[in-house]
Each structure stands twice: as C-alpha cells, then as structure tokens.
Scaffold this active site. Structure first.
Site, PDB file in Angstrom:
ATOM      1  N   PHE A  11       0.855  -1.194   0.000  1.00 58.63           N
ATOM      2  CA  PHE A  11       0.000   0.000   0.000  1.00 58.63           C
ATOM      3  C   PHE A  11       0.888   1.240   0.000  1.00 58.63           C
ATOM      4  CE2 PHE A  11      -3.092   2.956   2.169  1.00 58.63           C
ATOM      5  CZ  PHE A  11      -3.994   2.990   1.119  1.00 58.63           C
ATOM      6  N   GLU A 149       1.305  -5.802 -17.532  1.00 56.91           N
ATOM      7  CA  GLU A 149       1.558  -4.666 -18.435  1.00 56.91           C
ATOM      8  C   GLU A 149       2.460  -3.625 -17.776  1.00 56.91           C
ATOM      9  OE1 GLU A 149       0.258  -4.021 -21.878  1.00 56.91           O
ATOM     10  OE2 GLU A 149       2.062  -2.907 -21.488  1.00 56.91           O
ATOM     11  N   VAL A 152       6.810  -2.912 -17.818  1.00 54.87           N
ATOM     12  CA  VAL A 152       7.724  -2.381 -18.843  1.00 54.87           C
ATOM     13  C   VAL A 152       7.639  -0.860 -18.977  1.00 54.87           C
ATOM     14  CG1 VAL A 152       8.410  -2.476 -21.271  1.00 54.87           C
ATOM     15  CG2 VAL A 152       7.855  -4.577 -20.069  1.00 54.87           C
ATOM     16  N   GLY A 206      13.165  13.067  -7.229  1.00 45.99           N
ATOM     17  CA  GLY A 206      12.604  11.761  -6.887  1.00 45.99           C
ATOM     18  C   GLY A 206      12.673  10.743  -8.015  1.00 45.99           C
ATOM     19  N   LYS A 224      13.649  -5.142 -17.913  1.00 46.42           N
ATOM     20  CA  LYS A 224      12.550  -4.926 -18.855  1.00 46.42           C
ATOM     21  C   LYS A 224      12.823  -5.631 -20.191  1.00 46.42           C
ATOM     22  CE  LYS A 224      11.204  -0.712 -16.513  1.00 46.42           C
ATOM     23  NZ  LYS A 224      11.462   0.738 -16.342  1.00 46.42           N
ATOM     24  N   GLY A 321       5.417   6.330 -12.662  1.00 50.04           N
ATOM     25  CA  GLY A 321       4.485   7.276 -12.052  1.00 50.04           C
ATOM     26  C   GLY A 321       3.343   6.550 -11.382  1.00 50.04           C
TER      27      GLY A 321
END
Lengths: 338, 338
Positions: A11, A149, A152, A206, A224, A321
């Site tokens: 979380f 999904e 990558v 960051g 990846k 993000g």
C-alpha cells in the site's frame, strides 16, 4: 453487474494510485462495463493486514494513506501468504518491492495466489523477468490469468501493443528507452549539466534513488528487456546475462559534441531474434535526430518494434508514475475479468 | 485446425499484398494459431469473379496479378452482390474504391455481407466514416463482426491501441498526422522545395494522385478523424462537417521561417471531447520540435491520445502501403476468427 473482489499486497505510492483510479472510474466501470470492484484485503509490510469481505472503505484509505484510522474490526493477524489464502478475493494485485536477482518475495506471493485460483496482476519486474514461464504455467493449470503490463512502461501499453496487435506482423527486433531516470539525466546534459549535476537533480526530483545504480548502470532496463524477450519472443534470458553498460561514463563533452552533429546519446535496451535464439543488450547508443527515439526528452519512455510487415512502429509515453502505473493495473484488471 | 473461408472484393495493390501475407504467414497461422485460411472467391471490377469452394490457387494469383491465366472452371457469372451471397465464405474482405461522400459501393457490400452472416473486414474509409453505427448494428444482429483497423493508419494499430488498451484511461483528445502525402510535401519544403515542386515529387513517387485535392485539402484526414470520433468517442460526425483547411496555401517561406524557430508546419487532424459533444478539425498547425508529432518525416504517420491517467501517448508508424494495409487486414482477421 459482475462483482470482483480484489486483494492487494503493498500500500505504497502505486497502491494509493490504484485505489484512487478505482474510485474515479467507478461510474465508468459500472455503466460501460457492468463491473463493480471492491478491495476486500490489503497487506502492507509496514501496517499489517486489513480485511472486510464486503469491501474496505476506499475513500478513507486514500486520504489516510495508512491503516491507522481504520475500524479495528478490519485488522487481521495474517501475514501476506495467509491473506492470499484466507481473504475472499478473485484477483491479487502484487505491489511488493522489486528484486531483480531472486524476484522474492513477489514470486512466492504470485505462486500462492495462482495456486489458490486467484488471478495475479503485478507491476513488479522481478517475478516476471525471472519466472514468467513457471507463473504462466501455474496460471494455466489453475484456470486463472496473470497480468503484467505495468512492468515495462507503466500504463503505456507496450506489451499489449506487441502481443495483441503486432505479433502476427512478425516482430524481429525491439529497441527502447525504458528507463526515465537515465533519459532525464542525458537530457539535462544536453541542456549543459554535468553528469553529477544531472544525477543530483534527478535525485531531488525523486526520479533517482540515493543509490542510483539500478537505473544508471542499466539493471532496470535489463530487467525490462528480459520481460520483452520472454513475452514477445517466447525466449527466456536472465537479466544478469544481458550485455550491459550504463551511462555513468558519458561526459558532458561527449553529449555536447554529439549534439553538434544532430546526434543524441540514449540508453537503449534492445533484443532481437537471431538464428541462435535472441541477442540482447543495454548500452548507450548515438541516435540521429531523425530517429523518433532520439527526440524522447526528460523522463519519457519509448519503444520500437521492427516487423517484416510494418517496418518500424514506435510507441511513446510515460514509463513510470503513480497514476500511470495504476493505469496499467486497471488495464490488466479489465482485460482479465472481462 | 480451424478452416476459414475468405471472399474478397477488389484485387488491386492491397488485395495482392493481403494474399501475399496469407502465403508468407501460412506456417505461423497453422502452427501457432491453429488456423488455416483459404480464399474461395474474388470479385474485381476489371476481371469479374472467380470461385473455388476449396480455395483458389494463391501463389498463381499473386504472380499473375489478374484472373486471365486462371482455370476456366473458376469463372462465375456473378456480380459482387451475388458473390457475397453465393460463395462459401466466413469473412468478406472489402477493398473496393473509397468514396467519402456516399461510401458506395462499399456500404452496400458490407451490408450484404453482414446480412448474409459473414464477418466484414475493410480498409475502406467510406463505409466506416459514414455508416459505422448502422454496420455495427447489422453485425451485432447477425452474430458477426466488423474489422476496420486499416482505415486510419494501415497496419499501425491506431484504433486497437485506443479501443483495447487506452479506452479505460479516459481518452479526452486525439491528434494526428494521418496523411502521408501532405507530410511528405511539408518535409520536402523543409528541405527547400517549393509547394509545387514537392507536390510534383509526391506524384512521381506515387504518393499523390493526379488530382491531389483529397490529400492536400484535408479530405482524407477528415475521413479518418470522423472514424476516430465514432470508434473512440462514440460520437458520429460527418467528414464534411469537420472544420477543414489544407496545406496548399503554405509557402516555402512560411516553412523555412518556422524552421528557424524550431517549429514545424504539420497537417493535424484533431478531435476532442467537449461538454457539447466533440470538436473536430483538420488544419496546418505549427508544432515545436519537442512535440513527437513535429519530428514525423516524409510519408510517416503518427497519432497522439491524451488521457487523464496517462497524459500523452504517441504511436508512430506507416499510414499506407500494400504490405502495411495487408497487415491491418490480417490483424483484424485473426482478432475476429479467434
């Protein structure tokens, strides 16, 4: 209306983003897709486990960002494995931390969930880069699915573009800018910063961690590339076996000299089919400005698929993000439950 | 092995490319997908109709490029509608000529095929831009599907990216370079050609027709924007009602002046959601070189989707071509029959 119960592991930032997206898209899911999602359980290494078989209060959770203010009856004395086994859920969202050497503890979580007949969705590179075949097999045997999904390019559908649309066109080669931190640093160096200055800026914003080696030495990109090799070409390659060179030896002078010739230094992950399996690498490459990858600025990501029917297809979008990775989880969720 | 019978309308450049791709991918279809495709019938306005219920000889057809050397027993005295009704087939590939005013004769062909319980796949903008709702309804009522990936960016999966992956991320705006001819002309003007010289070059290379107005005045792009509006936003807008301005008034001087400021003139088709439905336009726009669309060179195409979860996603790829459009038909075919 189809009711889907979700259990979550982790979380943190992405977990919050996921719940936020569930709240924001609730009307769309109900009206357009006939789907109702509830989160029944969350386990977090810092806060323990909370559980409510009819659904936890999502708005309260998003604003609290921890479990402390929750109704005491929600608390369960379950570790992660017990949560996976005991909590009523159809799907487990695995968001624990990434370890590209062992994949643990996420591999164990995924195994346990699949064995319990629950779908798994994860944005965690570790288990997918290292054990996709095993997990896929477990999923098949237990009549469930695994979605990855987000491993990558976060919500930018790099994997789905390849596996759903382009596979039949005969993909022979994949190249990409798959790490935003290094691309941010290289872009800042084009604007005149030294490597050290650009890295510091990335840390302040960051993008880069205190120990930046996972990004700047190409480990993240190698993970990846291993995932792409496995999912698109069906060929397993260990991340540590991928030829790998980072960007830390590139100087401001290198970058500026290249710019004068309309060339851009980019950290490129690549994998291509050969007669003897696949050939993969992660290394800085000079690209001419006519190449769409050369123009990816800042923390942006991009991937290029070469196929015999279509030539070069390039997909550009965010690669990380909170909202963006949440979008990947939601995309997988809808594809799996529909 | 699942056997799929195909009827084709039109045996021009794209038709040849489609059959070529069926031949090249035969082993892949058999071994990886368990699918076997035969073409049972082809109608072409120039050559009439040939039919063989067990499948026409594809290699001979591709090398002949017409019907003249075919076995006389293949000839049928059928017009297109009779072929659709009488030929054994599961799927009709509609490749007749494009008319963005009426959509005919392709609309009639599609209707007839759907009413006969046959799937329809087309790269023809006319019927999709003008009558998608009606065709979709007919398909639903008759338990079949309609595929139209090739109408926007040939095999570059612009439509599938939006409808299969991005739709749940909340697309609010679509922008694109959707016409290769005009982008080729504008690129040549950046290299120093006048508009007239660049147009002539485009005609010599086969990008532009003798009457280039469909491309340079933006009619082609408007048709594609109408299709995107309908398929992605669910909002019908007539191509002729889209605000439209072509590139024929852009001068070499305009292009060169912009270049000095790192700006590029591009013909942009756009459609966005508003409180009152959608707002669509086709017009030349100045884009800064940092925008991925600004860097699309030559006859290339690109599309940008803006969504609340992902921000901007850009897909770059070919927008036309024999192999490329064939790839779109094959992508649709596999999605429909699987």
């Amino acid at each position: 209306m189809k009711l889907i119960k979700i259990g979550m592991i982790g979380f943190g930032n992405v977990g919050h983003g996921f719940i936020q997206a569930l709240i924001e898209k609730r009307t769309f899911f109900r009206n357009e897709l006939g789907l109702e999602f509830v989160v029944t359980a969350i386990t977090d290494i810092r806060y323990g486990t909370i559980y409510a078989p009819d659904g936890l209060p999502l708005k309260e959770l998003v604003s609290a960002k921890d479990f402390y203010g929750m109704d005491p009856s929600f608390y369960q004395d379950w570790n992660t494995i017990q949560m996976i086994r005991n909590a009523e859920s159809d799907v487990i969202i695995e968001l624990s931390f990434t370890d590209l050497k062992t994949g643990e503890p996420a591999v164990l979580h995924c195994q346990e969930a699949l064995l319990s007949g629950k779908h798994v969705i994860t944005s965690n590179k570790g288990p997918i880069a290292l054990h996709y075949s095993m997990l896929k097999g477990l999923a098949r045997d237990n009549g469930v699915k695994i979605g990855c999904e987000g491993t990558v390019m976060s919500g930018t559908p790099a994997l789905r573009l390849a596996t759903d649309s382009l596979l039949i066109t005969g993909i022979s080669e994949i190249k990409g800018i798959l790490n935003g931190t290094t691309n941010f640093i290289l872009t800042e160096m084009e604007h005149g910063s030294t490597y050290a200055e650009a890295l510091k800026e990335a840390q302040i914003l960051g993008y880069a961690e205190a120990d930046p080696s996972g990004d700047v030495e190409g480990f993240d990109t190698a993970g990846k590339i291993a995932i792409l090799s496995h999912l698109v070409f069906g060929t397993f390659i260990k991340p540590e076996d991928i030829e790998r060179e980072g960007i830390s030896d590139i100087t401001l002078d290198d970058v500026q000299k290249a710019l004068k010739d309309k060339l851009h230094w980019k950290l490129i992950g690549a994998v291509k089919k050969t007669e003897n399996g696949v050939e993969a690498s992660v290394k800085p490459v000079l690209l001419h400005e006519d190449n769409p990858l050369a123009n990816i600025k800042g923390a942006g990501n991009a991937i290029q698929y070469r196929s015999d029917l279509l030539g070069e297809i390039t997909l550009i979008g965010p690669g990380a993000g909170r909202k963006e990775t949440a979008a990947a989880l939601i995309e997988d969720l809808i594809h799996i439950v529909q």
